[in-house]
Design a protein around this motif. Structure first.
Motif, PDB file in Angstrom:
ATOM      1  N   ALA A 231       0.856  -1.179   0.000  1.00 22.17           N
ATOM      2  CA  ALA A 231       0.000   0.000   0.000  1.00 22.17           C
ATOM      3  C   ALA A 231       0.890   1.226   0.000  1.00 22.17           C
ATOM      4  O   ALA A 231       1.921   1.248   0.673  1.00 22.17           O
ATOM      5  N   GLU A 232       0.508   2.250  -0.762  1.00 25.44           N
ATOM      6  CA  GLU A 232       1.365   3.425  -0.902  1.00 25.44           C
ATOM      7  C   GLU A 232       0.509   4.665  -1.083  1.00 25.44           C
ATOM      8  O   GLU A 232      -0.353   4.724  -1.965  1.00 25.44           O
ATOM      9  N   ASP A 233       0.763   5.679  -0.268  1.00 19.88           N
ATOM     10  CA  ASP A 233       0.099   6.965  -0.431  1.00 19.88           C
ATOM     11  C   ASP A 233       0.737   7.707  -1.599  1.00 19.88           C
ATOM     12  O   ASP A 233       1.971   7.734  -1.728  1.00 19.88           O
ATOM     13  N   VAL A 234      -0.074   8.315  -2.439  1.00 22.58           N
ATOM     14  CA  VAL A 234       0.425   9.032  -3.605  1.00 22.58           C
ATOM     15  C   VAL A 234      -0.372  10.320  -3.797  1.00 22.58           C
ATOM     16  O   VAL A 234      -1.476  10.481  -3.269  1.00 22.58           O
ATOM     17  N   HIS A 235       0.200  11.220  -4.561  1.00 24.47           N
ATOM     18  CA  HIS A 235      -0.492  12.435  -4.992  1.00 24.47           C
ATOM     19  C   HIS A 235      -0.759  12.274  -6.490  1.00 24.47           C
ATOM     20  O   HIS A 235       0.168  12.069  -7.271  1.00 24.47           O
TER      21      HIS A 235
END
Length: 384
Positions: A159-163
């Motif tokens: 899981a990875e937070d991205v913009h």
């Protein structure tokens, strides 16, 4: 507005679905109100533009724009530049399906570009962020204005937070507009985002996985032997202990649905739910309203969803929200509890999107456990 007037009902229906998804997301994740509200405002702008376009169509004669011809050499150059961009980018058609993705974009999504092409981009967005993603995509296509927002990617045990930055593109060779998505590191991260941190890389090692499966099978066998007792006169099988064992060591949520009489699938009931939260939602759901356990109960065939693409397959809450979205699920399997006289129930295991996905070896193990549980159930099961 699409060129064809008959597309208006489709636009309105899709808008209604996205608004319902945002409403459900807000109900389940009130702490994400800011992001959901931004997407809701985008949908309001979408509705305004929809009405304005409709007004223009009613007051002006219909015209068709001439098709522009593309240049093969220019297309080849642009394709090469796109592929080698040092920023992860993906090109979507107007329905949200991946048409093209560059090398860094494919690496960010964790798969080869050939596998990714043709799949909905939203499938690679965490379930709790999909509704907002779809709303922003529709807004960009409608208004033509770029959109930039925080999101989260989640697939295959990571899981990875991205913009994300979405930009509408008018491509000469395409009848419908497209959307270019650029992925960059998040501007900020939510401390209470959940779920739990990713499992360590060692989780993917074959030896460790095999050892974990053996440990689960050994512990379950001890539990079943205790219920059998000497000469088959042991204590009744404690389903809550069996489900708790699996939830403790092998999955995040475990559901046990049982039939009081063999092969009486239509009267199956939810007997046990084991997991960290949302137990009330899962306990109150009739198995017949859940596509996966209902089909397993009816056919006696196991189901494995290594990657969950349709978050409604386990059923919906009373407000219409998909349960798998509420759980942040990423992988699911369901096996029959097969007794000597037919199917006695169904065993469903769910993992969050940031854990390793269930594999065929996991399915084989849980099928064996499910058969043992089915055989251990008394002829008429009346409790746990």
């Amino acid at each position: 507005m699409p060129e064809n007037v008959p597309d208006l009902p489709r636009e309105v229906a899709e808008l209604s679905d996205r608004i319902a998804a945002l409403r459900s997301t807000h109900a389940m994740y009130p702490n994400d109100a800011a992001g959901t509200a931004e997407a809701a405002l985008a949908e309001l702008g979408f509705a305004e533009q929809l009405l304005r376009d409709r007004e223009q169509r009613l007051t002006a004669p219909e015209t068709s724009a001439p098709r522009r011809s593309g240049n093969d050499d220019e297309r080849a150059i642009l394709r090469a530049v796109f592929t080698e961009l040092s920023v992860p980018v993906v090109l979507l058609d107007n329905a949200g399906y991946i048409r093209r993705i560059n090398t860094m974009g494919a690496e960010r999504l964790g798969s080869a570009s050939g596998y990714l092409t043709g799949k909905p981009f939203s499938n690679f967005v965490d379930l709790r962020r999909r509704a907002a993603m779809r709303s922003w995509l529709a807004s960009v296509l409608r208004s033509g204005e770029p959109a930039s927002f925080e999101s989260r990617l989640a697939q295959r045990g990571w899981a990875e937070d991205v913009h994300l930055t979405l930009t509408k593109l008018e491509v000469p060779t395409e009848a419908e507009p497209m959307v270019l998505i650029a992925m960059s590191p998040p501007l900020h991260s939510d401390a209470d985002e959940g779920p739990a941190p990713l499992e360590p890389e060692v989780e993917d090692q074959v030896v460790v996985l095999a050892a974990r499966r053996l440990d689960v099978l050994t512990r379950m066998t001890r539990l079943l032997l205790r219920s059998a007792g000497p000469g088959g006169a042991g204590q009744p099988l404690a389903l809550d202990e069996a489900a708790g064992l699996l939830a403790d060591s092998y999955a995040d949520w475990v559901l046990l649905d049982v039939c009081d009489l063999p092969s009486d699938a239509e009267r199956a009931r939810r007997a046990v739910v084991a997991g960290p939260r949302h137990g009330t939602l899962l306990e109150s759901l009739d198995p017949q309203r859940s596509e996966v356990p209902r089909d397993v109960l009816a056919t006696g065939k196991s189901v494995l969803h290594q990657l969950i693409e349709d978050e409604s397959i386990l059923g919906r809450a009373q407000d219409g929200a998909p349960l798998l979205s509420a759980l942040g699920a990423g992988s699911l399997l369901c096996v029959p509890l097969r007794g000597s006289r037919g199917v006695r129930g169904a065993l469903t295991l769910i993992r969050r999107s940031n854990r390793g996905t269930f594999r065929l070896a996991d399915l084989g193990l849980i099928e064996e456990i499910g058969e043992h549980i089915g055989l251990a159930l008394p002829p008429r099961h009346t409790g746990c």
